[in-house]
Design a protein around this motif. Structure first.
Motif, PDB file in Angstrom:
ATOM      1  N   LEU A  28       0.833  -1.201   0.000  1.00 57.52           N
ATOM      2  CA  LEU A  28       0.000   0.000   0.000  1.00 57.52           C
ATOM      3  C   LEU A  28       0.870   1.255   0.000  1.00 57.52           C
ATOM      4  N   ALA A  29       1.921   1.266   0.824  1.00 61.46           N
ATOM      5  CA  ALA A  29       2.841   2.398   0.880  1.00 61.46           C
ATOM      6  C   ALA A  29       3.572   2.605  -0.437  1.00 61.46           C
ATOM      7  N   ALA A  30       3.758   1.524  -1.198  1.00 55.33           N
ATOM      8  CA  ALA A  30       4.435   1.597  -2.493  1.00 55.33           C
ATOM      9  C   ALA A  30       3.471   1.927  -3.632  1.00 55.33           C
ATOM     10  N   GLY A  31       2.191   2.099  -3.310  1.00 60.66           N
ATOM     11  CA  GLY A  31       1.207   2.452  -4.321  1.00 60.66           C
ATOM     12  C   GLY A  31       0.537   1.271  -5.009  1.00 60.66           C
ATOM     13  N   VAL A  32       0.798   0.066  -4.529  1.00 60.34           N
ATOM     14  CA  VAL A  32       0.178  -1.137  -5.117  1.00 60.34           C
ATOM     15  C   VAL A  32      -1.204  -1.307  -4.502  1.00 60.34           C
ATOM     16  N   ARG A  33      -2.211  -1.354  -5.346  1.00 58.59           N
ATOM     17  CA  ARG A  33      -3.588  -1.495  -4.861  1.00 58.59           C
ATOM     18  C   ARG A  33      -4.187  -2.862  -5.173  1.00 58.59           C
ATOM     19  N   THR A  34      -3.744  -3.513  -6.223  1.00 57.15           N
ATOM     20  CA  THR A  34      -4.271  -4.827  -6.593  1.00 57.15           C
ATOM     21  C   THR A  34      -3.314  -5.902  -6.103  1.00 57.15           C
ATOM     22  N   LEU A  35      -3.804  -6.767  -5.208  1.00 58.75           N
ATOM     23  CA  LEU A  35      -2.978  -7.826  -4.646  1.00 58.75           C
ATOM     24  C   LEU A  35      -3.233  -9.176  -5.298  1.00 58.75           C
ATOM     25  N   ARG A  36      -4.381  -9.342  -5.923  1.00 60.51           N
ATOM     26  CA  ARG A  36      -4.721 -10.587  -6.584  1.00 60.51           C
ATOM     27  C   ARG A  36      -5.879 -10.308  -7.526  1.00 60.51           C
ATOM     28  N   VAL A  37      -6.306 -11.341  -8.241  1.00 58.48           N
ATOM     29  CA  VAL A  37      -7.507 -11.239  -9.056  1.00 58.48           C
ATOM     30  C   VAL A  37      -8.491 -12.314  -8.610  1.00 58.48           C
ATOM     31  N   HIS A  38      -9.765 -12.062  -8.852  1.00 60.81           N
ATOM     32  CA  HIS A  38     -10.795 -13.039  -8.516  1.00 60.81           C
ATOM     33  C   HIS A  38     -10.514 -14.321  -9.291  1.00 60.81           C
ATOM     34  N   GLU A  39     -10.621 -15.439  -8.629  1.00 60.62           N
ATOM     35  CA  GLU A  39     -10.233 -16.726  -9.199  1.00 60.62           C
ATOM     36  C   GLU A  39     -11.001 -17.101 -10.454  1.00 60.62           C
ATOM     37  N   GLU A  40     -12.250 -16.691 -10.580  1.00 59.38           N
ATOM     38  CA  GLU A  40     -13.054 -17.055 -11.745  1.00 59.38           C
ATOM     39  C   GLU A  40     -13.182 -15.919 -12.754  1.00 59.38           C
ATOM     40  N   THR A  41     -13.405 -14.699 -12.277  1.00 57.27           N
ATOM     41  CA  THR A  41     -13.684 -13.592 -13.193  1.00 57.27           C
ATOM     42  C   THR A  41     -12.456 -12.796 -13.601  1.00 57.27           C
ATOM     43  N   GLY A  42     -11.394 -12.858 -12.795  1.00 50.22           N
ATOM     44  CA  GLY A  42     -10.202 -12.067 -13.074  1.00 50.22           C
ATOM     45  C   GLY A  42     -10.312 -10.623 -12.614  1.00 50.22           C
ATOM     46  N   ALA A  43     -11.397 -10.273 -11.921  1.00 48.31           N
ATOM     47  CA  ALA A  43     -11.578  -8.910 -11.416  1.00 48.31           C
ATOM     48  C   ALA A  43     -10.517  -8.612 -10.354  1.00 48.31           C
ATOM     49  N   PRO A  44      -9.972  -7.395 -10.341  1.00 48.72           N
ATOM     50  CA  PRO A  44      -8.932  -7.065  -9.364  1.00 48.72           C
ATOM     51  C   PRO A  44      -9.464  -7.060  -7.931  1.00 48.72           C
ATOM     52  N   ARG A  45      -8.624  -7.523  -7.033  1.00 48.94           N
ATOM     53  CA  ARG A  45      -8.933  -7.534  -5.603  1.00 48.94           C
ATOM     54  C   ARG A  45      -7.755  -6.902  -4.861  1.00 48.94           C
ATOM     55  N   GLY A  46      -8.046  -6.260  -3.742  1.00 50.55           N
ATOM     56  CA  GLY A  46      -6.986  -5.615  -2.979  1.00 50.55           C
ATOM     57  C   GLY A  46      -7.279  -5.668  -1.501  1.00 50.55           C
ATOM     58  N   ILE A  47      -6.780  -4.684  -0.794  1.00 51.02           N
ATOM     59  CA  ILE A  47      -6.979  -4.607   0.648  1.00 51.02           C
ATOM     60  C   ILE A  47      -8.392  -4.083   0.891  1.00 51.02           C
ATOM     61  N   TYR A  48      -9.151  -4.817   1.683  1.00 54.11           N
ATOM     62  CA  TYR A  48     -10.525  -4.385   1.971  1.00 54.11           C
ATOM     63  C   TYR A  48     -10.672  -4.051   3.449  1.00 54.11           C
ATOM     64  N   CYS A  49     -10.596  -5.045   4.315  1.00 52.40           N
ATOM     65  CA  CYS A  49     -10.806  -4.784   5.740  1.00 52.40           C
ATOM     66  C   CYS A  49      -9.499  -4.476   6.473  1.00 52.40           C
ATOM     67  N   ASN A  50      -8.401  -5.055   6.027  1.00 51.19           N
ATOM     68  CA  ASN A  50      -7.065  -4.881   6.611  1.00 51.19           C
ATOM     69  C   ASN A  50      -6.968  -5.340   8.073  1.00 51.19           C
ATOM     70  N   ILE A  51      -7.889  -6.215   8.486  1.00 54.10           N
ATOM     71  CA  ILE A  51      -7.816  -6.778   9.835  1.00 54.10           C
ATOM     72  C   ILE A  51      -8.003  -8.293   9.836  1.00 54.10           C
ATOM     73  N   GLY A  52      -7.890  -8.924   8.665  1.00 56.93           N
ATOM     74  CA  GLY A  52      -7.897 -10.377   8.585  1.00 56.93           C
ATOM     75  C   GLY A  52      -9.241 -11.056   8.513  1.00 56.93           C
TER      76      GLY A  52
END
Length: 111
Positions: free
Chosen positions: A42-66
Motif C-alpha cells: 500500500l505504501a508503495a502504491g500497489v492497490r491490486t494484490l490478486r484477481v478473482h479466481e473465476e472472473t479475473g476482477a482485481p482484488r486488494g486490501i478491503y478490511c485490513n484486519i484479517g
C-alpha cells in the motif's frame, strides 16, 4: 514513490527500523521491520494484490484486519496467505493469485 507516513501528528515519528527487501510479482519492494505485506505494498502504491479466481476482477486490501480474505496472496510458494496479517521478511517472494479454471459453466450447475 513512497506513500508511507514517517511522522504522524498523533502517533508521532516512526522510530528507526531496518529496511527489508521483498518481491511482489517479480518486482522488488522495500518494507520496514514489523510491517505487513499489505502495508508495504500500500505504501508503495500497489492497490491490486490478486484477481478473482473465476472472473479475473482485481482484488486488494478491503478490511485490513484479517476478516475478509480479499488480500490473499502466495508467500514463498504457500497459497492463501493474508497479506494484511503477514509480516514481511527479508527476501520474501510474494505473488498474486491467478484465474483458475471454473468447474461450472456460466449459468449452469453441476448435476
Amino acid at each position: 514513490m513512497s506513500q508511507r507516513i514517517f511522522h504522524h501528528p498523533v502517533l508521532g515519528s516512526m522510530e528507526e527500523r531496518t529496511a527489508l527487501q521483498f518481491q511482489f510479482n517479480g518486482a522488488v519492494y522495500t518494507a520496514y521491520e514489523g510491517e505487513t505485506i499489505a502495508g508495504a505494498l500500500l505504501a508503495a502504491g500497489v492497490r491490486t494484490l490478486r484477481v478473482h479466481e473465476e472472473t479475473g476482477a482485481p482484488r486488494g486490501i478491503y478490511c485490513n484486519i484479517g476478516h475478509c480474505y480479499e488480500c490473499r496472496v502466495h508467500v514463498d510458494g504457500i497459497p492463501t496467505v493474508r497479506a494484511c496479517m503477514t509480516l514481511v521478511t527479508e527476501g520474501m517472494c510474494v505473488t498474486a493469485g491467478s484465474v483458475l479454471p471454473t468447474p461450472l459453466k456460466k449459468g449452469g450447475h453441476a448435476k
